[in-house]
Design a protein around this motif. Structure first.
Motif, PDB file in Angstrom:
ATOM      1  N   THR A 158       2.157 -14.892  14.572  1.00 18.68           N
ATOM      2  CA  THR A 158       2.888 -15.871  13.950  1.00 18.68           C
ATOM      3  C   THR A 158       2.842 -17.239  14.828  1.00 18.68           C
ATOM      4  O   THR A 158       2.907 -17.011  15.752  1.00 18.68           O
ATOM      5  N   ASP A 159       3.258 -18.296  14.261  1.00 22.38           N
ATOM      6  CA  ASP A 159       3.661 -19.601  15.195  1.00 22.38           C
ATOM      7  C   ASP A 159       4.835 -19.445  16.188  1.00 22.38           C
ATOM      8  O   ASP A 159       4.399 -19.648  17.226  1.00 22.38           O
ATOM      9  N   ARG A 160       5.605 -18.563  15.728  1.00 22.15           N
ATOM     10  CA  ARG A 160       6.902 -18.274  16.708  1.00 22.15           C
ATOM     11  C   ARG A 160       6.556 -17.562  17.908  1.00 22.15           C
ATOM     12  O   ARG A 160       6.862 -17.501  18.945  1.00 22.15           O
ATOM     13  N   GLU A 161       5.824 -16.358  17.408  1.00 21.63           N
ATOM     14  CA  GLU A 161       5.132 -15.722  18.331  1.00 21.63           C
ATOM     15  C   GLU A 161       4.185 -16.065  19.534  1.00 21.63           C
ATOM     16  O   GLU A 161       4.213 -15.780  20.494  1.00 21.63           O
ATOM     17  N   ARG A 162       3.356 -17.030  18.968  1.00 20.59           N
ATOM     18  CA  ARG A 162       2.622 -17.740  19.777  1.00 20.59           C
ATOM     19  C   ARG A 162       3.469 -18.708  20.812  1.00 20.59           C
ATOM     20  O   ARG A 162       3.100 -18.673  22.041  1.00 20.59           O
ATOM     21  N   GLU A 163       4.421 -19.225  20.300  1.00 16.50           N
ATOM     22  CA  GLU A 163       5.312 -20.143  21.142  1.00 16.50           C
ATOM     23  C   GLU A 163       6.007 -19.359  22.104  1.00 16.50           C
ATOM     24  O   GLU A 163       6.064 -19.564  23.371  1.00 16.50           O
ATOM     25  N   ILE A 164       6.614 -17.984  21.805  1.00 20.27           N
ATOM     26  CA  ILE A 164       7.217 -16.937  22.740  1.00 20.27           C
ATOM     27  C   ILE A 164       6.418 -16.636  23.670  1.00 20.27           C
ATOM     28  O   ILE A 164       6.365 -16.541  25.033  1.00 20.27           O
ATOM     29  N   LEU A 165       4.978 -16.297  23.378  1.00 24.98           N
ATOM     30  CA  LEU A 165       3.903 -15.930  24.286  1.00 24.98           C
ATOM     31  C   LEU A 165       3.761 -17.124  25.352  1.00 24.98           C
ATOM     32  O   LEU A 165       3.647 -16.829  26.488  1.00 24.98           O
ATOM     33  N   LEU A 183      18.150 -18.402  19.894  1.00 28.28           N
ATOM     34  CA  LEU A 183      18.064 -17.309  19.159  1.00 28.28           C
ATOM     35  C   LEU A 183      18.637 -15.886  20.085  1.00 28.28           C
ATOM     36  O   LEU A 183      19.051 -16.462  21.292  1.00 28.28           O
ATOM     37  N   SER A 184      19.018 -14.937  19.504  1.00 26.03           N
ATOM     38  CA  SER A 184      19.802 -13.911  20.362  1.00 26.03           C
ATOM     39  C   SER A 184      18.579 -13.255  21.325  1.00 26.03           C
ATOM     40  O   SER A 184      17.314 -13.318  20.874  1.00 26.03           O
ATOM     41  N   VAL A 185      19.158 -12.836  22.291  1.00 23.97           N
ATOM     42  CA  VAL A 185      18.342 -11.926  23.230  1.00 23.97           C
ATOM     43  C   VAL A 185      17.419 -10.667  22.232  1.00 23.97           C
ATOM     44  O   VAL A 185      16.311 -10.524  22.698  1.00 23.97           O
ATOM     45  N   ASN A 186      18.187  -9.906  21.574  1.00 26.94           N
ATOM     46  CA  ASN A 186      17.813  -8.806  20.619  1.00 26.94           C
ATOM     47  C   ASN A 186      16.476  -9.436  19.773  1.00 26.94           C
ATOM     48  O   ASN A 186      15.573  -8.761  19.654  1.00 26.94           O
ATOM     49  N   THR A 187      16.730 -10.575  19.293  1.00 25.60           N
ATOM     50  CA  THR A 187      15.700 -11.232  18.566  1.00 25.60           C
ATOM     51  C   THR A 187      14.449 -11.478  19.340  1.00 25.60           C
ATOM     52  O   THR A 187      13.258 -11.106  18.735  1.00 25.60           O
ATOM     53  N   ILE A 188      14.700 -12.125  20.645  1.00 27.78           N
ATOM     54  CA  ILE A 188      13.546 -12.301  21.318  1.00 27.78           C
ATOM     55  C   ILE A 188      12.861 -10.997  21.777  1.00 27.78           C
ATOM     56  O   ILE A 188      11.620 -11.037  21.648  1.00 27.78           O
ATOM     57  N   ARG A 189      13.599  -9.911  22.112  1.00 27.65           N
ATOM     58  CA  ARG A 189      13.093  -8.853  22.440  1.00 27.65           C
ATOM     59  C   ARG A 189      12.154  -8.108  21.297  1.00 27.65           C
ATOM     60  O   ARG A 189      11.352  -7.622  21.499  1.00 27.65           O
ATOM     61  N   ASN A 190      12.784  -8.370  19.947  1.00 26.98           N
ATOM     62  CA  ASN A 190      11.807  -8.069  18.804  1.00 26.98           C
ATOM     63  C   ASN A 190      10.662  -8.607  18.692  1.00 26.98           C
ATOM     64  O   ASN A 190       9.562  -8.085  18.642  1.00 26.98           O
ATOM     65  N   TYR A 191      10.524  -9.950  19.006  1.00 24.80           N
ATOM     66  CA  TYR A 191       9.504 -10.854  19.166  1.00 24.80           C
ATOM     67  C   TYR A 191       8.428 -10.339  19.918  1.00 24.80           C
ATOM     68  O   TYR A 191       7.141 -10.152  19.750  1.00 24.80           O
TER      69      TYR A 191
END
Length: 223
Positions: A158-165, A183-191
């Motif tokens: 997803t766009d958000r996953e590409r951003e986090i990558l 965002l929460s750390v748990n949310t980032i961990r899930n991404y």
């Protein structure tokens, strides 16, 4: 925390190093850690993969200068046969050529032997958690030199996953990314876990290397 809670957190480690005194020293240091279990020391390159299959370690520390085959070739064999095993390269010096080759075969990073005594336990824990054992500055120097071949891997990100990558490619840790994106750390961990799954990666460094190689993200990333 009770012993019951601690049990599942124990990190199993295998050492692949023909320098017995050095390897035994690291084994003693790691053996003193309550959350780390040393499964053994392998001194022959030819026995490395078989011992990984036998002992199923979470982390393998591989010396680059092994007789017969270098550590990069050994690490590549281990990752090919056991992709969930985290491999850390032990090197005499931070040679870019060696480090780049280690990233290419899927290592979680490297540890120079002069820092090993002080940092081996934290390096093992970080590798076991899927973290990249490479500083952001070194990552910035190495990533543009990766071989790049587009195979349509990661097309379902997803766009958000590409951003986090892209943020992982800067060497940012989960809490820093969480603060930046509100965002929460748990949310980032899930991404991050979703990114690893979609890219077939087993660590953040492997995901970033795949992202750059496959042209999913560009590097460097402008602020």
């Amino acid at each position: 925390m009770s012993d019951t809670d601690q049990g599942p957190e124990t990190i199993s480690v295998l050492l692949v190093d023909d320098h017995q005194m050095f390897a035994q020293s690291l084994a003693r240091l790691l053996g003193d850690e309550p959350d780390i279990e040393v499964l053994g020391i392998v001194s022959e390159a030819a026995d490395a993969v078989a011992n990984v299959a036998k002992h199923a370690p979470r982390v393998v520390l591989v010396d680059y200068q092994m007789p017969g085959r270098d550590g990069v070739a050994i690490a590549g064999d281990i990752k090919a046969a056991h992709p969930d095993t985290m491999v850390v390269m032990l090197t005499g010096s931070a040679d870019d050529r060696i480090l780049l080759a280690a990233i290419e075969v899927g290592c979680s990073g490297f540890l120079t032997k002069d820092r090993a005594a002080d940092e081996v336990a934290s390096a093992v824990r970080a590798a076991a958690a899927g973290e990249a054992l490479v500083s952001p500055a070194l990552l910035a120097r190495l990533l543009p030199r990766l071989n790049r071949n587009y195979h349509e891997i990661g097309s379902d990100l997803t766009d958000r996953e590409r951003e986090i990558l892209g943020l992982l490619a800067r060497g940012w840790a989960n809490p820093v990314i969480a603060k930046h994106l509100h965002l929460s750390v748990n949310t980032i961990r899930n991404y991050v876990q979703s990114i690893l799954t979609k890219l077939g990666a087993h660590s953040k460094l492997e995901a970033v290397a795949t992202g750059v190689r496959e042209r999913i993200i560009d590097y460097p990333v402008d602020d």
